[in-house]
Motif scaffolding. Structure first.
Motif, PDB file in Angstrom:
ATOM      1  N   GLU A  64       0.365   7.519  -1.298  1.00  0.00           N
ATOM      2  CA  GLU A  64       0.287   6.350  -0.511  1.00  0.00           C
ATOM      3  C   GLU A  64      -0.527   5.300  -1.149  1.00  0.00           C
ATOM      4  O   GLU A  64      -1.605   5.686  -1.658  1.00  0.00           O
ATOM      5  CB  GLU A  64      -0.314   6.494   0.941  1.00  0.00           C
ATOM      6  N   ARG A  65      -0.111   3.879  -1.316  1.00  0.00           N
ATOM      7  CA  ARG A  65      -0.821   2.960  -1.869  1.00  0.00           C
ATOM      8  C   ARG A  65      -0.630   1.860  -1.069  1.00  0.00           C
ATOM      9  O   ARG A  65       0.276   1.516  -0.273  1.00  0.00           O
ATOM     10  CB  ARG A  65      -0.179   2.655  -3.191  1.00  0.00           C
ATOM     11  N   ARG A  66      -1.753   1.105  -1.274  1.00  0.00           N
ATOM     12  CA  ARG A  66      -1.876  -0.203  -0.581  1.00  0.00           C
ATOM     13  C   ARG A  66      -1.984  -1.213  -1.617  1.00  0.00           C
ATOM     14  O   ARG A  66      -3.031  -1.327  -2.503  1.00  0.00           O
ATOM     15  CB  ARG A  66      -2.973  -0.425   0.525  1.00  0.00           C
ATOM     16  N   GLY A 112       4.642  -6.123  10.985  1.00  0.00           N
ATOM     17  CA  GLY A 112       5.188  -5.473   9.676  1.00  0.00           C
ATOM     18  C   GLY A 112       6.451  -5.562   9.592  1.00  0.00           C
ATOM     19  O   GLY A 112       7.418  -5.260  10.537  1.00  0.00           O
ATOM     20  N   SER A 158      -2.831  -4.636  -2.445  1.00  0.00           N
ATOM     21  CA  SER A 158      -3.599  -5.512  -1.504  1.00  0.00           C
ATOM     22  C   SER A 158      -3.390  -7.141  -1.773  1.00  0.00           C
ATOM     23  O   SER A 158      -3.061  -7.220  -3.057  1.00  0.00           O
ATOM     24  CB  SER A 158      -5.029  -5.381  -1.432  1.00  0.00           C
ATOM     25  N   HIS A 197       2.153  -1.776   1.822  1.00  0.00           N
ATOM     26  CA  HIS A 197       1.897  -0.364   2.077  1.00  0.00           C
ATOM     27  C   HIS A 197       3.033   0.299   1.326  1.00  0.00           C
ATOM     28  O   HIS A 197       4.238   0.164   2.004  1.00  0.00           O
ATOM     29  CB  HIS A 197       1.668  -0.208   3.507  1.00  0.00           C
ATOM     30  N   PHE A 198       2.916   1.173   0.433  1.00  0.00           N
ATOM     31  CA  PHE A 198       4.018   1.702  -0.354  1.00  0.00           C
ATOM     32  C   PHE A 198       3.668   3.392  -0.199  1.00  0.00           C
ATOM     33  O   PHE A 198       2.509   3.887  -0.341  1.00  0.00           O
ATOM     34  CB  PHE A 198       3.755   1.248  -1.830  1.00  0.00           C
ATOM     35  N   CYS A 199       4.617   4.059   0.353  1.00  0.00           N
ATOM     36  CA  CYS A 199       4.436   5.308   0.625  1.00  0.00           C
ATOM     37  C   CYS A 199       5.823   6.157   0.184  1.00  0.00           C
ATOM     38  O   CYS A 199       6.718   5.881   0.469  1.00  0.00           O
ATOM     39  CB  CYS A 199       4.427   5.795   2.063  1.00  0.00           C
ATOM     40  N   ASP A 251       3.720   2.586  -8.987  1.00  0.00           N
ATOM     41  CA  ASP A 251       3.389   1.507  -8.589  1.00  0.00           C
ATOM     42  C   ASP A 251       4.660   0.617  -8.652  1.00  0.00           C
ATOM     43  O   ASP A 251       5.342   0.681  -9.678  1.00  0.00           O
ATOM     44  CB  ASP A 251       2.312   0.794  -9.338  1.00  0.00           C
ATOM     45  N   GLU A 289       0.393  -8.177   2.643  1.00  0.00           N
ATOM     46  CA  GLU A 289       0.078  -6.872   2.291  1.00  0.00           C
ATOM     47  C   GLU A 289       1.134  -6.010   1.937  1.00  0.00           C
ATOM     48  O   GLU A 289       2.022  -5.901   3.164  1.00  0.00           O
ATOM     49  CB  GLU A 289      -1.085  -6.404   2.935  1.00  0.00           C
ATOM     50  N   MET A 303       8.320   1.246   2.304  1.00  0.00           N
ATOM     51  CA  MET A 303       7.743  -0.103   1.973  1.00  0.00           C
ATOM     52  C   MET A 303       7.299  -0.866   3.332  1.00  0.00           C
ATOM     53  O   MET A 303       8.412  -0.903   3.894  1.00  0.00           O
ATOM     54  CB  MET A 303       8.100  -0.972   0.852  1.00  0.00           C
ATOM     55  N   ARG A 304       5.947  -1.289   3.563  1.00  0.00           N
ATOM     56  CA  ARG A 304       5.914  -1.970   4.672  1.00  0.00           C
ATOM     57  C   ARG A 304       5.212  -3.328   4.332  1.00  0.00           C
ATOM     58  O   ARG A 304       4.165  -3.128   3.783  1.00  0.00           O
ATOM     59  CB  ARG A 304       5.259  -1.160   5.670  1.00  0.00           C
TER      60      ARG A 304
END
Length: 146
Positions: free
Chosen positions: A139-141, A98, A143, A131-133, A29, A129, A108-109
């Motif tokens: 993949e994580r969001r 985005g 929030s 978004h991390f990939c 994270d 928000e 990262m978006r």
């Protein structure tokens, strides 16, 4: 705690692939960063910061200066600073579509559902928000960044 009594060593700036391939992949994270860590990568440029809460330190900082070379950003993963870039400068008027920042092995978006984020004044908070990939398939969001 703003100024903890003990601080670890200043993190090294490394490539995204090296940071992502650190041993604890399931726990990746973005970590919070201190001002000095952000300046280590972005210098003393003005930046836009994304945070877990309105009170927490930045987890992503994006160079806010229009240099015509695209955006530069920094995040911290596994205690290491990672520089990201975009092929254009941030378009805060179209943040609903985005802002994508990338480094080798990491994307990262940032999205905002605010009606008019471009009208935000410097220092004003907007909801976004992240978004991390990673190239490892994680993949994580994250929030509701503020």
């Amino acid at each position: 705690m703003e100024n903890p009594m003990m601080q670890g060593p200043s993190p090294d700036a490394v490539g995204a692939q090296e940071a992502v391939n650190s041993p604890d992949i399931p726990a990746i994270d973005p970590q919070t960063m201190q001002e000095a860590e952000i300046e280590k990568v972005l210098g003393d440029a003005a930046y836009c910061a994304y945070r877990y809460t309105a009170e927490s330190p930045a987890i992503l900082a994006i160079d806010n200066t229009d240099q015509g070379q695209g955006a530069r950003a920094v995040t911290k993963i596994h205690g290491r600073l990672v520089e990201l870039s975009a092929d254009h400068n941030p378009d805060y008027e179209n943040l609903k579509q985005g802002l994508m920042l990338t480094a080798e092995g990491l994307t990262m978006r940032v999205f905002s559902d605010e009606e008019e984020p471009e009208s935000a004044e410097p220092g004003e908070l907007i909801t976004a928000e992240l978004h991390f990939c990673s190239s490892t398939g994680l993949e994580r969001r994250v929030s509701r960044l503020v």
